[in-house]
Design an enzyme around this catalytic site. Structure first.
Site, PDB file in Angstrom:
ATOM      1  N   PHE A  32      -3.263  -3.297   2.052  1.00 14.64           N
ATOM      2  CA  PHE A  32      -4.672  -3.137   2.297  1.00 14.64           C
ATOM      3  C   PHE A  32      -5.317  -4.398   1.647  1.00 14.64           C
ATOM      4  CE2 PHE A  32      -3.825   1.484   2.447  1.00 14.64           C
ATOM      5  CZ  PHE A  32      -4.637   1.509   3.705  1.00 14.64           C
TER       6      PHE A  32
ATOM      7  N   TYR B  11       1.891  13.882  -4.105  1.00 20.72           N
ATOM      8  CA  TYR B  11       0.986  12.727  -4.156  1.00 20.72           C
ATOM      9  C   TYR B  11      -0.256  13.026  -5.338  1.00 20.72           C
ATOM     10  CZ  TYR B  11      -1.182   8.358  -3.640  1.00 20.72           C
ATOM     11  OH  TYR B  11      -1.898   7.264  -3.745  1.00 20.72           O
TER      12      TYR B  11
ATOM     13  N   LYS C   1      -4.814   8.025  -9.756  1.00 20.33           N
ATOM     14  CA  LYS C   1      -5.860   8.041  -9.000  1.00 20.33           C
ATOM     15  C   LYS C   1      -7.176   8.538  -9.438  1.00 20.33           C
ATOM     16  CE  LYS C   1      -3.983   5.193  -5.939  1.00 20.33           C
ATOM     17  NZ  LYS C   1      -4.283   3.738  -5.868  1.00 20.33           N
TER      18      LYS C   1
ATOM     19  N   LEU D  11      -0.677   4.824   5.424  1.00 16.39           N
ATOM     20  CA  LEU D  11       0.043   3.818   6.298  1.00 16.39           C
ATOM     21  C   LEU D  11       1.211   3.269   5.664  1.00 16.39           C
ATOM     22  CD1 LEU D  11      -3.331   1.807   6.853  1.00 16.39           C
ATOM     23  CD2 LEU D  11      -1.693   2.880   8.611  1.00 16.39           C
TER      24      LEU D  11
END
Ligand code: NAD
Ligand code: NA
Length: 399
Positions: free
Chosen positions: A53, A236, A245, A274
């Site tokens: 990214f 996750y 996160k 991705l």
């Protein structure tokens, strides 16, 4: 030398200079095909600029908005007989293309977590650009040496609370099997993961840049997050990486406070799952991505990193009316298509059906593998991989 893929586990040990350059060119062409981004950024710092990214953000800023860019990354240059890392070749190719287009582009190759690299970056901004108007924070790393304590923190990818058992795929062989991942044994594992992938270093960057006076009035900064579907929550979003996160997202108001008097603003953008060097290392996720790709390609809504970042810039960060669309928690969402109910329902159905035998048919494991090899400059039809190539590439603007 002749360079071919050498794969070990989920990494590829080699990278191809012309293949990675092709990958970068394809991304540049995509951004150009979308036209200029109105009111886009002009002087941009990308931390984690060499792959994934971050690279796509840099390409979008440069070729979508004519921005001058400084990239920071941690990559290995080539030695005779030993190819550079993919990110090094990507950056070399990007800078050559940027320079050819008359755009300023320089890079610093070193540990972004360190005070030294921050100081070096600030010097370079002062010397060449004066002030910057966008900071993209796109680091993904398994470890971080803390600049104040000297402690080396290593992140872990584990569930919290109870063991997690589900399907996973070895994306090279296509074998689908059950995997059980044991939960963290101590709070320390969580704290270490937060130290590596949480928001502290982003805050340190913004503090240092602000203090040095190199941030322009109205500066923007963005860092990247992920949420994903319930089926990956245990590994996750509810696992150790999810805690990091959460911490990254909680850093937004802290940075907003640092930037208050220059009218600066910070965002987290939640991006789509991705294939990148980082995501291929997470158990369970590659199987999810290969099913997701299948469903999204069939619906004509698939995006890769460059499509995601072009849309982030053109339709979120730099909209015509200056309004930035966010969710109820203030986050930018470019995972909107991934999270669409029809997409997730189909993925969940396929997830239950997936076996080694039907994998090629019901998933896009072929596309997954292709994207993986593309990350290292392989599988491009334009490139002759039997031919000799120069592994050593010299780009003086990378220091
Ligand atoms: P990536 O591995 O492709 O890129 C990581 C970048 O960080 C590279 O440029 C690398 O050189 C740099 N880096 C790593 N350690 C460094 C260090 N010590 N000093 C300087 N540079 C260093 O990763 P990516 O998948 O593009 O991830 C970028 C961000 O996007 C991460 O926060 C990740 O969690 C997030 N994200 C990823 C996905 C996904 O599916 N891949 C989805 C949503 C969000
Ligand atoms: Na990146």
């Amino acid at each position: 030398m002749i360079i071919q893929p050498r794969v070990r586990g989920f990494i590829c040990l080699t990278a191809h200079p012309e293949g990675t350059a092709q990958h970068v060119k394809n991304q540049i062409e995509y951004v150009k095909s979308k036209g200029k981004i109105a009111n886009g950024p002009k002087k941009v710092l990308v931390v984690g600029a060499s792959t994934g990214f971050g690279l796509a953000s840099r390409i979008t800023a440069a070729f979508g908005s004519d921005a001058a860019t400084i990239g920071v990354f941690f990559e290995k240059p080539a030695a005779p007989g030993k190819p550079a890392t993919a990110g090094w070749y990507n950056s070399a190719a990007f800078e050559q293309e940027a320079h050819a287009a008359g755009l300023y582009a320089k890079s610093i190759n070193g540990d972004a977590f360190s005070d030294e690299v921050k100081a070096k970056t600030i010097e370079l901004i002062k010397q060449d650009l004066g002030q910057i108007d966008l900071v993209v924070y796109s680091l993904a790393s398994p470890r971080r040496t803390h600049p104040k304590t000297g402690v080396l923190h290593s992140s872990v990818l584990k569930p919290i609370g109870q063991p997690f058992t589900d399907k996973t795929v070895d994306f090279h062989s296509g074998v689908v099997s059950d995997i059980t991942i044991n939960p963290v044994e101590s709070e320390e594992d969580i704290a270490n993961t937060v130290a590596v992938m949480g928001g502290e270093d982003w805050k340190f960057w913004m503090e240092a840049l602000k203090e040095a006076g190199v941030l322009a009035e109205g500066v923007k900064t963005v860092a990247y997050s992920y949420i994903g579907p319930e089926l990956t929550y245990p590994i996750y979003r509810n696992g150790t990486i999810g805690r990091a996160k959460d911490d990254l997202e909680a850093t937004v108001p802290v940075i907003n406070d640092i930037l208050k008097d220059i009218n600066g603003v910070s965002y987290v953008s939640v991006n789509k799952a991705l294939v990148t060097q980082s995501s291929s290392a997470i158990p369970v996720v590659p199987l999810y991505i290969s099913l997701l790709y299948k469903v999204m390609k069939e619906k004509g809504i698939h995006e890769g990193t460059i499509e995601q970042m072009q849309r982030l810039f053109a339709e979120r960060l730099y909209t015509a009316d200056g309004q930035i669309p966010v969710d109820d928690k203030g986050r930018i969402r470019v995972d909107d298509l991934e999270m669409r109910q029809d997409v997730q329902e189909e993925v969940a159905k396929l997830w239950k059906e997936a076996t080694t035998e039907n994998l090629e048919e019901i998933s896009d494991i072929v596309g997954y593998r292709n994207d993986f090899f593309n990350l290292f400059g392989f599988n491009f039809p334009e490139i002759n991989y039997e031919a000799e190539t120069n592994e050593v590439v010299n780009v003086p603007s990378i220091t």
